[in-house]
Structure formats: structure tokens, C-alpha cells
Design an enzyme around this catalytic site. Structure first.
Site, short mmCIF file in Angstrom:
data_model
loop_
_atom_site.label_atom_id
_atom_site.label_comp_id
_atom_site.label_asym_id
_atom_site.label_seq_id
_atom_site.Cartn_x
_atom_site.Cartn_y
_atom_site.Cartn_z
N GLU A 34 0.77 -1.25 0.00
CA GLU A 34 0.00 0.00 0.00
C GLU A 34 0.80 1.30 0.00
O GLU A 34 0.65 2.13 0.90
CB GLU A 34 -0.97 0.00 1.19
CG GLU A 34 -2.02 -1.07 1.08
CD GLU A 34 -3.24 -0.82 1.97
OE1 GLU A 34 -3.17 0.04 2.85
OE2 GLU A 34 -4.24 -1.50 1.76
N GLU A 60 -6.54 -7.90 0.16
CA GLU A 60 -7.27 -7.38 1.33
C GLU A 60 -8.64 -6.91 0.86
O GLU A 60 -8.78 -6.35 -0.23
CB GLU A 60 -6.53 -6.22 2.01
CG GLU A 60 -5.25 -6.63 2.68
CD GLU A 60 -4.56 -5.50 3.44
OE1 GLU A 60 -5.26 -4.61 3.97
OE2 GLU A 60 -3.33 -5.51 3.48
C1 BG6 Z 1 -4.80 -1.82 4.91
C2 BG6 Z 1 -3.55 -2.36 5.51
O1 BG6 Z 1 -4.59 -0.46 4.73
O2 BG6 Z 1 -5.96 -1.80 5.64
C3 BG6 Z 1 -3.74 -3.23 6.72
O3 BG6 Z 1 -2.76 -3.02 4.56
C4 BG6 Z 1 -4.84 -2.64 7.59
O4 BG6 Z 1 -2.52 -3.33 7.38
C5 BG6 Z 1 -6.13 -2.61 6.79
O5 BG6 Z 1 -5.02 -3.29 8.81
C6 BG6 Z 1 -7.33 -2.05 7.53
O6 BG6 Z 1 -7.03 -0.79 8.03
P1 BG6 Z 1 -7.19 -0.48 9.58
O7 BG6 Z 1 -6.61 0.88 9.76
O8 BG6 Z 1 -8.62 -0.56 9.87
O9 BG6 Z 1 -6.40 -1.51 10.29
#
Ligand code: BG6
Length: 480
Positions: A166, A379
């Protein structure tokens, strides 16, 4: 359309090292910048630190057994650089690398394909102390040293490699994802300088995989959101185009065309934000081409026009720290170019992230048409306050609903020809969120701990665990 998911389609989920492993100072590991950032977050905001996280370091066999029970055919995780090289470079930490050998062997013996991320926000703290980390070009050399070792070590077992997690989100949330020394705070140019160094590191890693892993595939894992115009007024449509160029194309064009998006670069130059590019950099970036793109998709975004006369100043993305809808601290603004805003057509999570399955279909179609490379989801998920009920269960039907609609959207894109290799939502198990501690949960597996009290980190299957198991067993047919 009555098409099926390909038999080779990979189903799994994702995590990252510092968010699940814990054992932050065990078996020779030294601090990463996230250990320091999360310690400060605990002190300031009460969010769990990364010292124990989900204690995956000590539970990994149990975790892989649970993944196997769900039917995973893939698991995406990251390697902690400071576990392997506690000082960033130099001597390898035998016990550190042994952990990943054990994890990968455990996965392989359960027929789960490892998808390895080389870097997920956790630069060794030693390199921050030595030369301010990603701000200095030396980091590219040190990353190469680390990446060469790791890729070489696992070249026979790991086919899919993702490089840097990211970059686009790192630019937006620079201090959350990177430790920024005091003298650089408020200096927005370093966002793009750090990103440029990451582009070089990404290219180096791509070249290494091509050199060392003959049948390997490599690409970045990009945080990506389509940008819709707030209205059909031409100036809002243009603003959305500008936002797309600076927030999305600026990364994709590097990975697939080996060049910076012109409009975005001109905007950055006009505002003194452009990175310093040295001789040979762009050649290296071109040589380090990607074989696929891993996408991290949670939400779509919305932009509107922001005339210079508004008198607004440049600012970057806001964050909702409370988990109460509507408490987002602000929106990214680039006067004369665009301003991000709330999309009135979409519901949001408790942290104000727009819920938009169609956005996933849209980006798949759009990216595939533009670049024609295979894609995978590394993700996608719903952060929520889960409740452990008296019967010892977690009834997370809201998460099932979110994931179901996103799988359907992915399938619609595939039906129109998009090549998707894998679906690995966030996250395999509950972990420390990057912005909200452990109370914001994403996992199929509940980890019984709070922000203040790590307890025993007991694992409990959520309702979504059983639902996903059926999805995988039916190769995506059984969604309801
Ligand atoms: C992505 C990241 O941005 O989103 C993860 O790669 C992260 O590491 C995920 O946990 C969700 O974001 P957050 O801030 O809710 O943990």
C-alpha cells in the site's frame, strides 16, 4: 451468467507480521518502526501495541490448523524485516528466519499456498535511527540485501510475492505507516520522496524474483479505491479524474508502464512536492516490471471540485479514531485539483469507510482493461466491533453480508473476462488495526483480547468462519 470460478482459484485470507505476530522482542528480533509507533499509540490513544498483537508467533500451528479447517488454499502474510535482520542489514537472525521456515512448511504441508509480502509498514527501527529510514536512499540498498536473502531462502516454496504494501496509503497516512523524525514532520514533499524510494525498492524486488524464482510471480499490493465524482457537474468529474491520477494512476503507471503519471507529476512539481529522481532511477523502475497486481480494496471514494479561490490549504486523509459514524477528522484536499468528500449514496462502516461492493467490480474492470495483467485480492473486509456472546460465539452476520456482496462483485468482473487469481480478504484472524487498535476487528477467527489486556489470545471461530468454509468448499457457489 452461469460461469464458475476456475478450479485453480485460490481462496484464503491475509494478515501482516506486526499486526498478528507479537513476540516483538523475542528470539533476537529487535524493534521495527511499528513497534515504536504502536507503543506511542497505546500511550496516546489506548490502542493495543504490537508487543503481543494476536500472539501468532506462538499460535501459528493452531492458526494454520484453523485455516485448513476453513479450507484455505492460500494465505497471504508478511515477513518482518527486523525479525530476520534485527539491525536492518548484517547478520541474519537464525531464530527469526526459522519462524518463517516453520510457518511456510506448515502451510505447504497443509496444501496452503503462501503469498508472501516483503514489506508491510515495519521497517527495522535500527534503520530509522541510522539514517531516518525511507527518507534516505540508502534504504533501497538495504532493502535489496534483505529481499535477496528472503527470496533466495524461499524460492523453491513460494511462487507469489508481493513487494511493498500500500504505497498509496503510506503517502496519505505518512506518520501512521512510517516513523517520521521531528524535523521532517509537516514536510509533505517527503511523502513523495519516500514513495519514490519505495518504487525503487519495489523494482529491485521484482527483478530479484525474476532472477531467483523462475516460475515466480511478483507485484505490489496496492491500496486502491475508485474515485467517483460527487455530482455529474463537469468540474466534479474533472476533480475525480485529478484525484484518480494522483491517488491511483500515480502508482499503477509505475508498476505497469515504468513511468510517473504526467498530470499528477505536474501538479506535484507546481507545489514543490515532487520527488527528487536521480539518473538511472526510471530505468530501474522500468526493468522491475510487475507480473500481477494485488489489490487491497475496502471502500470507494468520492471527489468534488475545489477551486483555488476557496482559500483552502493542502491536506491529507483524515481518520475516525472513535468508531462513531461521522467522526472522520477531515478529507484530503488539493486546492485547484480536487477535494475528497463523503459519498451521500453509500452507507459506511462505524469508521466512516464507504461500503461499496460495486466499486470492487468497477476497479477490476477498469484496471484490467487499462493494464491487462492478472489481479488478486490481498485485502478486503469489514472492520467492526464484534461481540463475544454468552454462548461463546460471535454472530458477525454484517461481515458475512459485506464479504458475500464483494465476492459477488468480483465474480461479475470475472464473468466479463477479468483474470483474478485469488481472494484473500482481511483478515484471517483478528489483529491490531493500523488505525484503531484491536477493538476494530476483521478476522474470521476471533482473538480473545482487548486493547488493554492481551489475556490468553484464545482463538474462537466466528459465524463468518463457518460461512467462509462453505464458500470455499463450494468454490464460490454457496454464498447464501
Ligand atoms: C490496509 C492495511 O490499509 O488496511 C492493513 O494493509 C490494515 O494493514 C487494513 O489493517 C485495515 O485498516 P485499519 O486501519 O482498519 O487496520
Amino acid at each position: 451468467m452461469d460461469k464458475k470460478f476456475p478450479e485453480s482459484f485460490l481462496w484464503g485470507a491475509s494478515t501482516s507480521a506486526y499486526q498478528v505476530e507479537g513476540a516483538a522482542y523475542e528470539d533476537g528480533k529487535k524493534a521495527s518502526q511499528q513497534d515504536i509507533i504502536n507503543k506511542e499509540n497505546y500511550e496516546k490513544l489506548g490502542f493495543a501495541n504490537a508487543d503481543i498483537a494476536s500472539d501468532h508467533y506462538h499460535h501459528f500451528k493452531e492458526d494454520v490448523t484453523l485455516m485448513k479447517e476453513m479450507g484455505f488454499t492460500a494465505y497471504r502474510f508478511s515477513i518482518s524485516w527486523s525479525r530476520v535482520f534485527p539491525n536492518g542489514t548484517g547478520e541474519v537472525n537464525e531464530k527469526g528466519i526459522q519462524f518463517y521456515r516453520d510457518l511456510i512448511n506448515e502451510l505447504k504441508s497443509n496444501n496452503i499456498e503462501p503469498i508472501v509480502t516483503l514489506y508491510h509498514y515495519d521497517l527495522p527501527w535500527a534503520l530509522v535511527e541510522k539514517y531516518n529510514g525511507w527518507i534516505d536512499r540508502q534504504v533501497v540498498k538495504d532493502f535489496e540485501y534483505y529481499a535477496r536473502y528472503v527470496i533466495n531462502e524461499f524460492k523453491d516454496q513460494v511462487k507469489y510475492w508481493t513487494t511493498i504494501n500500500e504505497q498509496s496509503i503510506i503517502v496519505q497516512y505518512i506518520a501512521q505507516k512510517n516513523y517520521i523524525p521531528k524535523e521532517y514532520r509537516g514536510n509533505d514533499q517527503i511523502r513523495y520522496q519516500i514513495n519514490h524510494h519505495m518504487n525503487l525498492a519495489h523494482a529491485v524486488a521484482c527483478k530479484l524474483v525474476h532472477e531467483l524464482v523462475p516460475s515466480g510471480m511478483v507485484g505490489a499490493a496496492l491500496g486502491y479505491a475508485p474515485v467517483y465524482p460527487l455530482t455529474s457537474k463537469p468540474e466534479d468529474v474533472m476533480a475525480a479524474q485529478n484525484a484518480h491520477d494522483l491517488r491511483n494512476a500515480y502508482y499503477l503507471d509505475i508498476y505497469f508502464k515504468g513511468m510517473y503519471t504526467k498530470s499528477a507529476m505536474i501538479y506535484l512539481e507546481e507545489h514543490g512536492l515532487a520527488p527528487v529522481i536521480e539518473e538511472g532511477d526510471m530505468e530501474l523502475i522500468k526493468e522491475g516490471y510487475s507480473d500481477f497486481l494485488a489489490l487491497n480494496y475496502y471502500a470507494s471514494e468520492c471527489a468534488k471540485a475545489c477551486p483555488i479561490e476557496s482559500g483552502k490549504e493542502i491536506r491529507y486523509g483524515g481518520v475516525n479514531l472513535s468508531g462513531k459514524k461521522g467522526e472522520m477528522s477531515g478529507f484530503e484536499t488539493h486546492p485547484g485539483f480536487y477535494e475528497m468528500t463523503h459519498n451521500p449514496n453509500l452507507d459506511t462502516t462505524d469508521w466512516d469507510w464507504a461500503i461499496d461492493p460495486t466499486g470492487l467490480e468497477y476497479i477490476f474492470r477498469d484496471i484490467y482493461t487499462r493494464y491487462n495483467k492478472p489481479l488478486m485480492i490481498t485485502e478486503n473486509g469489514l472492520g467492526a466491533f464484534d461481540t463475544l456472546t454468552e454462548d461463546g460465539k460471535i454472530h458477525d452476520e454484517y461481515r458475512i453480508e459485506y464479504l458475500r456482496e464483494h465476492i459477488k462483485a468480483m465474480k461479475r468482473a470475472m464473468d466479463y473476462g477479468v483474470e483474478v487469481l485469488a481472494y484473500c480478504p482481511w483478515s484471517a484472524l483478528d489483529l491490531v488495526s493500523t488505525s484503531n487498535g484491536v477493538k476494530k476487528r476483521y478476522g474470521f477467527i476471533y482473538v480473545d483480547r482487548t486493547d488493554d489486556d492481551p489475556k490468553e489470545c484464545k482463538r474462537i471461530r466466528k459465524d463468518s468462519f463457518y460461512w467462509y468454509k462453505d464458500v470455499i468448499a463450494s468454490n464460490g457457489e454457496e454464498l447464501d
